[in-house]
Write an enzyme that holds these catalytic residues in place. Structure first.
Site, PDB file in Angstrom:
ATOM      1  N   ASP A 180       0.107  -1.279   0.187  1.00 52.98           N
ATOM      2  CA  ASP A 180      -0.179  -0.210  -0.331  1.00 52.98           C
ATOM      3  C   ASP A 180       0.766   1.407  -0.270  1.00 52.98           C
ATOM      4  O   ASP A 180       0.701   2.112  -0.299  1.00 52.98           O
ATOM      5  CB  ASP A 180      -1.123   0.033   1.325  1.00 52.98           C
ATOM      6  CG  ASP A 180      -1.649  -1.255   1.248  1.00 52.98           C
ATOM      7  OD1 ASP A 180      -1.710  -2.100   0.475  1.00 52.98           O
ATOM      8  OD2 ASP A 180      -2.696  -1.517   2.252  1.00 52.98           O
ATOM      9  N   GLU A 414       3.490 -10.478  11.331  1.00 53.49           N
ATOM     10  CA  GLU A 414       3.040  -9.237  10.225  1.00 53.49           C
ATOM     11  C   GLU A 414       4.400  -9.485   9.076  1.00 53.49           C
ATOM     12  O   GLU A 414       4.140  -8.866   7.601  1.00 53.49           O
ATOM     13  CB  GLU A 414       2.027  -8.020  10.304  1.00 53.49           C
ATOM     14  CG  GLU A 414       1.297  -7.189   8.765  1.00 53.49           C
ATOM     15  CD  GLU A 414       0.282  -6.453   9.101  1.00 53.49           C
ATOM     16  OE1 GLU A 414      -0.084  -6.401  10.232  1.00 53.49           O
ATOM     17  OE2 GLU A 414      -0.202  -6.117   7.969  1.00 53.49           O
TER      18      GLU A 414
HETATM   19  C1  2M8 Z   1      -2.699  -4.572   4.435  1.00 49.12           C
HETATM   20  O1  2M8 Z   1      -3.961  -3.688   3.092  1.00 49.12           O
HETATM   21  C2  2M8 Z   1      -4.989  -3.192   4.021  1.00 49.12           C
HETATM   22  C3  2M8 Z   1      -6.330  -2.575   3.195  1.00 49.12           C
HETATM   23  O2  2M8 Z   1      -6.044  -3.668   1.737  1.00 49.12           O
HETATM   24  C4  2M8 Z   1      -4.972  -2.412   4.407  1.00 49.12           C
HETATM   25  O3  2M8 Z   1      -3.499  -1.873   5.511  1.00 49.12           O
HETATM   26  O4  2M8 Z   1      -5.657  -2.451   5.689  1.00 49.12           O
HETATM   27  C5  2M8 Z   1      -1.577  -5.287   2.828  1.00 49.12           C
HETATM   28  O5  2M8 Z   1      -0.452  -5.235   3.430  1.00 49.12           O
HETATM   29  C6  2M8 Z   1      -2.340  -6.246   2.290  1.00 49.12           C
HETATM   30  O6  2M8 Z   1      -1.595  -6.394   1.624  1.00 49.12           O
HETATM   31  C7  2M8 Z   1      -3.255  -7.050   2.483  1.00 49.12           C
HETATM   32  O7  2M8 Z   1      -3.573  -7.490   1.802  1.00 49.12           O
HETATM   33  C8  2M8 Z   1      -3.560  -6.517   3.544  1.00 49.12           C
HETATM   34  C9  2M8 Z   1      -4.229  -7.814   4.816  1.00 49.12           C
HETATM   35  O8  2M8 Z   1      -3.218  -8.468   5.259  1.00 49.12           O
HETATM   36  O9  2M8 Z   1      -3.453  -5.735   4.254  1.00 49.12           O
END
Ligand code: 2M8
Length: 464
Positions: A180, A414
């Site tokens: 992101d 994470e």
């Molecule tokens: C993260 O993205 C989400 C938005 O989609 C967030 O930050 O709220 C990113 O690391 C993305 O790659 C990942 O798929 C998601 C869920 O793990 O989190």
């Protein structure tokens, strides 16, 4: 008990069991939440990684994980980046189902989803789930069920996101890259009007309730993400404006390398179920040729993102520029450059560490903040698979051991500080656990204590 478990040494047996516990704890009935606290719904590329790990312990769950995600596909073929769980309170995640208003979009399914996509790893994951299944019949009937939806997912990207006959797909939001707040998007985002700041709390950002502010995107970045998503939503999630100069539009090397790798997997799936593989192979090759032709930075050996409307390359070096190692048809010199970059000081602080998400020596590097430097297991795993593909056994084994060592030290976090291994972000994170299973299931191709790597065929590494 999977065969591999018996061959693990006791320390790795503990790691294996810990990974299984994380996945069991995050199982939501038909899929796995990435994190019980931070991400309480189903995410698209997360589910692909989860399925690859689950395939080693629970093949039926691995199938369900992918099929429940594909059940949220839109009629235009797009597989949404989030499929919302209606039994989770709507304010538990922002932006939640009310924000996306998917039921008002004619192409959307009945259930609430987002309207963006994520890297299309799913066909590759489906193929791996099939290969790991001890019952070929069950596996083949799974392939029959998922192939049409996986093919439609790729068709959506070709019909609606393709950059002028290149085979390459554009993304219209940084969330679509999965990385992101990567520095690769900085210039493109800075050129956009800023949206209002998103307050923290019940109707605004919830991420900061769970993770340190210094480890998440800034308020300014978030405001732009939300503004962009609103614009796309208010335009009916249509992609016709891709060619206009307004908004965010980038070609991401990771997204496209994964697309090529999945297109190859679609060829294998088609062959297995008696279909035609030729078009899939041709598309995989076309993506690879275009990415090399337009996005390879010969000076550094790695790939760069670009705005397809102007052709301007983003100068920032990120892990996304290393992932093309998984693509078919790379010349030896290209592989050489990628391996040098992936194992050099820009992305590895020592031999036994995972791959940093952004160049450690670059001006944008931030050791703790999300996709601006920390090492992630999923992107490191993609690079590892690329190294295996090109028979770089020693580099692959060092990276495998580096990922495992990092998780042994800090737990199933994470992401991790790329230099110290310190854990960051959510705890008990699903794709970290899932991919640890996959790493442990692959016995090393070489012993790191031997000075010269033996020559082994790739099949030997992948035999289970
Ligand atoms: C993260 O993205 C989400 C938005 O989609 C967030 O930050 O709220 C990113 O690391 C993305 O790659 C990942 O798929 C998601 C869920 O793990 O989190």
């Amino acid at each position: 008990m999977p065969e591999v478990v018996g061959s693990l040494d006791p320390a790795d047996r503990g790691l294996w069991d810990g990974a299984v516990r994380v996945l069991l704890g995050n199982w939501a009935g038909t899929y796995t939440v990435p994190s019980r606290t931070l991400y309480p719904h189903q995410w698209s590329w997360d589910s692909a990684f989860h399925a690859i790990g689950l395939a080693h312990v629970a093949p039926r769950r691995a199938q369900l994980e992918l099929e429940s995600l594909l059940g949220g596909a839109w009629s235009d073929g797009r597989v949404p980046h989030i499929v919302f769980n209606g039994s989770v309170p709507p304010g538990a995640y922002f932006p939640g189902p009310d924000f996306w208003r998917s039921p008002t979009a004619p192409q959307a399914p009945l259930g609430p989803t987002s309207g963006l996509v994520q890297p299309p790893l799913h066909a590759r994951a489906a193929w791996e789930v099939f290969c790991a299944d001890p019952s070929p019949e069950r596996g083949r009937s799974f392939l029959h069920r998922v192939y049409p939806r996986l093919a439609a997912q790729h068709t959506y990207l070709r019909r609606h996101r393709e950059v002028a006959g290149s085979g390459l797909a554009a993304i219209v939001h940084p969330w679509e890259s999965g990385m992101d707040n990567s520095p690769a998007w900085d210039a493109a985002l800075a050129a956009l009007p800023a949206g209002p700041l998103i307050p923290r709390g019940r109707t605004g950002r919830r991420d900061l309730d769970h993770v340190l502010r210094a480890e998440r995107p800034t308020q300014a970045d978030y405001a732009r993400y939300v503004r962009l998503a609103e614009d796309y939503r208010d335009g009916g999630y249509r992609d016709e404006k891709l060619a206009s100069t307004a908004g965010f539009c980038m070609v991401d090397p990771l997204f496209n390398a994964v697309l090529a790798w999945s297109e190859e997997a679609l060829a294998d799936i088609a062959t297995e179920i008696g279909g035609d593989a030729a078009d899939h192979h041709a598309r995989a090759r076309a993506i690879s040729v275009s990415l090399v032709g337009r996005h390879l930075d010969k000076a550094t050996g790695q790939f760069l993102a670009a705005d397809p409307r102007t052709g301007a390359l983003a100068r920032e070096r990120t892990v996304g520029g290393l992932v093309p190692l998984v693509m078919p048809g790379l010349a030896t010199s290209v592989v050489h450059g990628l391996v040098r970059a992936a194992t050099g000081p820009g992305f590895r602080s020592g031999a036994l560490t995972p791959v940093a998400s952004a160049d450690i020596t670059g001006p944008a590097y931030e050791p703790a903040r999300y996709w601006r430097g920390p090492a992630w297991i999923n992107t490191s795993w993609l690079v590892w698979r690329g190294l295996l593909r090109h028979a770089r056994w020693r580099a692959a084994e060092e990276l495998r051991e580096g990922m495992l060592e990092t998780v042994r030290g800090a737990g199933f976090r994470e992401y991790f500080d790329a230099r110290t291994g310190h854990g960051r972000g959510a705890q008990n994170f699903s794709w970290t656990a899932a991919l640890v299973l996959d790493l442990l299931a692959h016995q090393p191709a070489i012993d790191l204590t031997t000075p010269t790597p033996p020559t082994l065929g790739q099949d030997a590494v992948f035999s289970r």
